[in-house]
Structures are given as C-alpha cells and as structure tokens.
Write an enzyme that holds these catalytic residues in place. Structure first.
Site, PDB file in Angstrom:
ATOM      1  N   LYS A  52       0.999  -1.182   0.093  1.00  0.00           N
ATOM      2  CA  LYS A  52       0.316   0.112   0.118  1.00  0.00           C
ATOM      3  C   LYS A  52       0.804   1.293   0.059  1.00  0.00           C
ATOM      4  O   LYS A  52       0.551   2.257  -0.667  1.00  0.00           O
ATOM      5  CB  LYS A  52      -0.963  -0.074   1.247  1.00  0.00           C
ATOM      6  N   GLN A  96      -4.645  -1.784   9.876  1.00  0.00           N
ATOM      7  CA  GLN A  96      -4.216  -3.140   9.343  1.00  0.00           C
ATOM      8  C   GLN A  96      -5.028  -4.231  10.198  1.00  0.00           C
ATOM      9  O   GLN A  96      -4.792  -4.135  11.412  1.00  0.00           O
ATOM     10  CB  GLN A  96      -2.950  -3.308   8.888  1.00  0.00           C
ATOM     11  N   ASP A 119     -11.178   2.405   4.254  1.00  0.00           N
ATOM     12  CA  ASP A 119     -11.268   0.928   4.327  1.00  0.00           C
ATOM     13  C   ASP A 119     -12.903   0.874   4.288  1.00  0.00           C
ATOM     14  O   ASP A 119     -13.182  -0.444   3.940  1.00  0.00           O
ATOM     15  CB  ASP A 119     -10.904   0.314   5.574  1.00  0.00           C
TER      16      ASP A 119
HETATM   17  N1  GUN Z   1      -6.583  -7.050   6.351  1.00  0.00           N
HETATM   18  C1  GUN Z   1      -6.855  -7.659   5.232  1.00  0.00           C
HETATM   19  N2  GUN Z   1      -7.603  -7.076   4.373  1.00  0.00           N
HETATM   20  C2  GUN Z   1      -7.703  -5.722   5.105  1.00  0.00           C
HETATM   21  C3  GUN Z   1      -8.061  -4.506   4.485  1.00  0.00           C
HETATM   22  O1  GUN Z   1      -8.441  -4.463   3.496  1.00  0.00           O
HETATM   23  N3  GUN Z   1      -8.135  -3.372   5.375  1.00  0.00           N
HETATM   24  C4  GUN Z   1      -7.381  -3.607   6.383  1.00  0.00           C
HETATM   25  N4  GUN Z   1      -7.441  -2.546   7.359  1.00  0.00           N
HETATM   26  N5  GUN Z   1      -6.995  -4.971   7.093  1.00  0.00           N
HETATM   27  C5  GUN Z   1      -6.987  -5.941   6.231  1.00  0.00           C
END
Ligand code: GUN
Length: 292
Positions: A52, A96, A119
């Site tokens: 990211k 995350q 998100d």
């Molecule tokens: N863990 C797995 N997929 C995601 C996501 O799309 N966002 C976040 N914050 N954590 C994750």
C-alpha cells in the site's frame, strides 16, 4: 473461458489515479495523504501494508506508516487513531487487521472518523452503503464490482452464490450485488460454514464468489457450465518453487473449475490487485477538493 486479468485492469485504473493527482497538483489542490497503522509483525500484514505504501508512492500520494509492537495497549492505539482523526494533513487512514487478541477490533474501527475511513469498515459507512447513500466502499467488494463492470458481465436477475460471510468481503458484497444497481440486481445467496446443501446451491449459481479462505475449496463438481467464478482466497501455502518459501493459493481449484466457466479470476492476479486500487480511489475521494 476468459481469465479476468485483474492486474491489467488495476494497472489502467492506477494510471488514471496518477493522472488525477497530476491534474490536482496543477489546480493547486492538496496531495492526497494515506496513513496506515500496523501492529506487530504478521507476515501477511507486513506485505500488504508495504504494498500500500509503494502504491501511494507510485501514484503521487503522500503516505505515513505508524507502527506499534503487538503488546501495544488498546488506549495507546485509540490515541493514535484520534491523532490521525485530528490531523488535517491526513485525508484517510487504515488500521491493518487482524489486531492482537487483547485489542477490541470493533472499538478501534468505531473510533475512526467515518470521513477518513477509506477502508469503509466503520458502521456509518457500512450503513450508508446498505442504504445506497454515498460512502467509502470496502475495497475487495468494490474491486470485484469494478472487475465485473470492466468485463461487461451481466448480473441483473442472475443468481449469485457467495461463500463466506466476513465483514470485509462476503457480507458487504452480498449487499452491493443485491442492490438495484449496475453491476448488481442479483439474487444473492450468502453461504457460510453452517449452510446445508452448499454444493446444490453452487450448482444453481450463475456467479460464484469464493471468499472463505480455504485453498482449493470450490471444485469442478460444484460449478455449472458457463458460470462466472470469482476467487477471493489469498492463503499462503508452503512452496519449494519460490524464494520466499510460500505461494498464494485461492479458494478455487483452478484446474478443475476453469474449463467449466465463462469467466474466472486467477490467484494471484485477479481480485487482489483491485483491492489495492480501491484504497487509492477512496483516498482520492477523501482528499476531495481540499486546497494545498
Ligand atoms: N486485512 C486484510 N484485508 C484488509 C483490508 O482491506 N484492510 C485492513 N485494514 N486490514 C485488512
């Protein structure tokens, strides 16, 4: 059978985002800024967050990574969330997941300012999505919708079976695909570990989304000829053939299922690259028309 090329679609959309950042700069608008909070050293989370940050760099966004060890207290984590909520330089941020067991994930998500929740996990954004109001859409479901749209796959009136009811994928996707929208307007069956007759339900499906996290779960005998199959699985399995010692495995037995499909997403290179794009799209949206 057409293999849906998520990598190619994501590359095109990423290029659009890069162009938009250049346009914004020329108009004196703010450089979009995405922040991420990462707790602990889980291999998967490290990889996703690093990707990211790299994406941000490539499209011209500012990015900030805030790290905590896995013994961080809930109150310290809430403090970091509040700081990002109040920081005007940050347009959007993510925490995350998964978080260590001693931290209440829902409490952390609810502390995020919904206007910075790129998100799309906050109850306000999920509620707005369910009502069809403008909101940040969760990345994987929105990425799947965009792939379906790109390939002009008909969804209206079709039966879509989703396997897996997670808060991040199955449940929000079931809402989006059942809404009266394009793509959407499906009849959706949301299946899970207690579903009876899963194979029979899958055999009725025009579209199957496998999002349960069990490598190779969907086999050829569960799919009718001509179905569209979307594989959301990304489980790391040991592999002697890669430098890292692991490879990604989807929830679909690709060799068995693909000859029966009209369209299918591969793993890797299907849904995964799209998920990262939606996060960038949402951050761009969060930056809106804020001035530099
Ligand atoms: N863990 C797995 N997929 C995601 C996501 O799309 N966002 C976040 N914050 N954590 C994750």
């Amino acid at each position: 059978m057409i293999i849906i090329d998520g990598k190619k679609v994501a590359a095109e959309l990423k290029s659009d985002i890069r162009d938009e950042v250049i346009r914004r700069t020329s108009l004196g608008l703010k450089q979009p800024h995405l922040a991420a909070i990462l707790v602990g050293n889980d291999g998967g989370s490290e990889t996703y967050v690093a990707a990211k940050v790299k994406d941000c760099h490539e499209v011209g966004f500012q990015s900030t990574l805030i790290r905590f060890t896995d013994n961080v207290s809930e109150s310290d984590l809430l403090g970091a969330v509040n700081q990002l909520n109040q920081d005007p330089s940050v347009d959007g941020f993510i925490v995350q997941l998964p978080l260590p067991r001693h931290i209440n994930e829902n409490k952390i998500i609810e502390a995020i300012d919904p206007s910075k929740d790129v998100d799309g996990f906050h109850p306000v954004n999920i509620g707005r999505m369910a009502l069809g109001l403008p909101s940040f859409l969760p990345a994987t479901p929105s990425g799947i919708q965009q792939l379906i749209d790109y390939y002009h796959i008909e969804t209206s009136g079709r039966h879509c079976v989703i396997i897996g009811r997670s808060n991040i994928v199955g449940t929000p996707l079931s809402i989006l695909l059942s809404r009266k929208s394009i793509p959407g307007n499906c009849t959706v069956t949301l299946c899970h570990s207690s579903t009876h007759g899963l194979k029979e339900l899958c055999l009725q499906a025009d579209i199957i989304v496998a999002a349960l996290g069990k490598p190779g779960f969907l086999t050829g005998d569960m799919v009718k000829t001509g179905a569209v199959v979307i594989d959301v699985g990304t489980t790391r399995i040991p592999s002697a053939a890669t430098k890292s010692g692991w490879k990604l495995s989807g929830d679909v037995d690709f060799n068995e299922v693909s000859p029966k499909c009209s369209y299918i997403t591969p793993v890797p290179g299907g849904v995964g690259p799209m998920t990262r794009i939606v996060l960038l799209q949402n951050t761009l949206k969060a930056a809106g028309d804020k001035k530099q």
